[in-house]
Design a protein around this motif. Structure first.
Motif, PDB file in Angstrom:
ATOM      1  N   PHE A 288       3.914   1.515  -1.301  1.00  0.00           N
ATOM      2  CA  PHE A 288       4.442   1.678  -2.673  1.00  0.00           C
ATOM      3  C   PHE A 288       3.405   2.365  -3.547  1.00  0.00           C
ATOM      4  O   PHE A 288       3.718   3.282  -4.298  1.00  0.00           O
ATOM      5  CB  PHE A 288       4.760   0.314  -3.305  1.00  0.00           C
ATOM      6  CG  PHE A 288       6.017  -0.334  -2.805  1.00  0.00           C
ATOM      7  CD1 PHE A 288       7.160   0.410  -2.555  1.00  0.00           C
ATOM      8  CD2 PHE A 288       6.066  -1.706  -2.600  1.00  0.00           C
ATOM      9  CE1 PHE A 288       8.328  -0.202  -2.104  1.00  0.00           C
ATOM     10  CE2 PHE A 288       7.229  -2.322  -2.154  1.00  0.00           C
ATOM     11  CZ  PHE A 288       8.354  -1.570  -1.905  1.00  0.00           C
ATOM     12  N   GLN A 289       2.171   1.870  -3.458  1.00  0.00           N
ATOM     13  CA  GLN A 289       1.131   2.420  -4.324  1.00  0.00           C
ATOM     14  C   GLN A 289       0.904   3.897  -4.056  1.00  0.00           C
ATOM     15  O   GLN A 289       0.652   4.675  -4.973  1.00  0.00           O
ATOM     16  CB  GLN A 289      -0.176   1.660  -4.106  1.00  0.00           C
ATOM     17  CG  GLN A 289      -0.080   0.225  -4.587  1.00  0.00           C
ATOM     18  CD  GLN A 289      -1.441  -0.390  -4.754  1.00  0.00           C
ATOM     19  OE1 GLN A 289      -2.338  -0.086  -4.008  1.00  0.00           O
ATOM     20  NE2 GLN A 289      -1.575  -1.250  -5.729  1.00  0.00           N
ATOM     21  N   THR A 290       0.977   4.290  -2.801  1.00  0.00           N
ATOM     22  CA  THR A 290       0.697   5.680  -2.456  1.00  0.00           C
ATOM     23  C   THR A 290       1.836   6.597  -2.832  1.00  0.00           C
ATOM     24  O   THR A 290       1.637   7.675  -3.397  1.00  0.00           O
ATOM     25  CB  THR A 290       0.448   5.811  -0.943  1.00  0.00           C
ATOM     26  OG1 THR A 290      -0.538   4.872  -0.563  1.00  0.00           O
ATOM     27  CG2 THR A 290      -0.036   7.211  -0.592  1.00  0.00           C
TER      28      THR A 290
ATOM     29  N   VAL B 108       0.841  -1.196   0.000  1.00  0.00           N
ATOM     30  CA  VAL B 108       0.000   0.000   0.000  1.00  0.00           C
ATOM     31  C   VAL B 108       0.882   1.255   0.000  1.00  0.00           C
ATOM     32  O   VAL B 108       0.585   2.235  -0.681  1.00  0.00           O
ATOM     33  CB  VAL B 108      -0.957  -0.010   1.210  1.00  0.00           C
ATOM     34  CG1 VAL B 108      -1.673   1.318   1.358  1.00  0.00           C
ATOM     35  CG2 VAL B 108      -1.973  -1.135   1.081  1.00  0.00           C
TER      36      VAL B 108
END
Lengths: 195, 195
Positions: free
Chosen positions: A169-171, A167
């Motif tokens: 990384f995604q943000t 999560v």
């Protein structure tokens, strides 16, 4: 074809054609009119299918993430592998390592933002995370049996650590966080997996 | 007081009174009118200070995070400690472990979402992350000297792993991700710190 099936298929077709616009431009900058045009409908043409942007975002999240894009890719790339190799591959499919996965991450972050204050979106988010958690725990159990992972930490804690990192990384990965290149993300993952 | 100082002080006062509304209700659900009322101004009264919601979000992020709230709290709670103990404390101050830090996290995630597609916000985000990165590297160097951390991984990789996890906590912790309690977050942090 029964009308309800037809309706569901139309919704899917619309989402497939518009989801990446949210990823490319950002939810706030995209209007219902933009989404309608991107789907190839006349003004107001999406209203039988989606009442507002939030409904499209909800469907786009489900399309991009848990139920379609990412998981279909993971199923193919994991194949009949199990254990540590499958666990690592599943993580890689979720991480924003290329343009496609970056757009998925942008949809994911827009959705996570709205899910902070929307009970229905929060439930969808939990379902998605819950599916990944179960899949990761299965691979982790296989990795234990094969002796590929020997940490003394409980499986649930290892999985929660990985999920939190994914999560993250995604943000933050790109574009808000340069330096967090694909190579760097992979180093971090491999550090966590002890490989 | 010179007019420009006065203006800056008014902006700060407005942000102090409205930032948590964004955290509590979500950026999408909050209108300029809501923010104006929360600040105690008449309709249109914020326009000399902020042109739109994005400008308020930018200021709220800077208030909640890097430059005020979190860092002021960290400065106090870290005191004159250094090394591993200071590194751990800094992480704890960023993690959404209570209502206040949860609201900060909600502002952070709204900002990260907008920063995906806004160059100016992305730059602010990078500055914030860069400040934490420097502070964490300093504590990590001290922890190495004191023999508190002995991992063979380079400092920059350790810090990027921690930063990614912190961003992940902020995005997914609560309310979208129940089970990720304060205790669980702390276990994950301590696992990463090897403590």
């Amino acid at each position: 074809m029964p009308r309800s099936v037809d309706h569901a298929e139309c919704r899917r077709r619309i989402v497939r054609s518009v989801w990446s616009l949210i990823g490319r431009r950002g939810l706030a900058a995209v209007t219902m009119r933009d989404l309608t045009a991107e789907a190839g409908y006349a003004d107001g043409g999406l209203s039988p299918y989606f009442r507002n942007k939030d409904e499209i975002l909800q469907a786009a999240f489900q399309y991009a993430f848990p139920f379609d894009n990412t998981n279909a890719r993971a199923t193919t790339s994991i194949g009949d592998r199990g254990g540590l190799s499958a666990l690592r591959q599943l993580c890689l499919e979720v991480m924003p390592l290329d343009e496609m996965r970056l757009q998925e991450a942008c949809v994911g972050i827009a959705f996570a933002d709205r899910a902070q204050c929307d009970v229905r979106m929060a439930a969808t988010y939990r379902t998605a995370v819950g599916q990944w958690r179960e899949q990761m725990r299965m691979y982790l159990r296989q990795a234990r049996v094969a002796g590929e992972i020997t940490t003394g930490r409980p499986d649930a804690l290892v999985v929660d650590t990985l999920l939190t990192t994914l999560v993250g990384f995604q943000t933050a990965a790109v574009p808000a966080y340069p330096g967090m290149s694909a190579a760097r993300q992979t180093q971090i993952l491999d550090g966590l997996l002890g490989t």
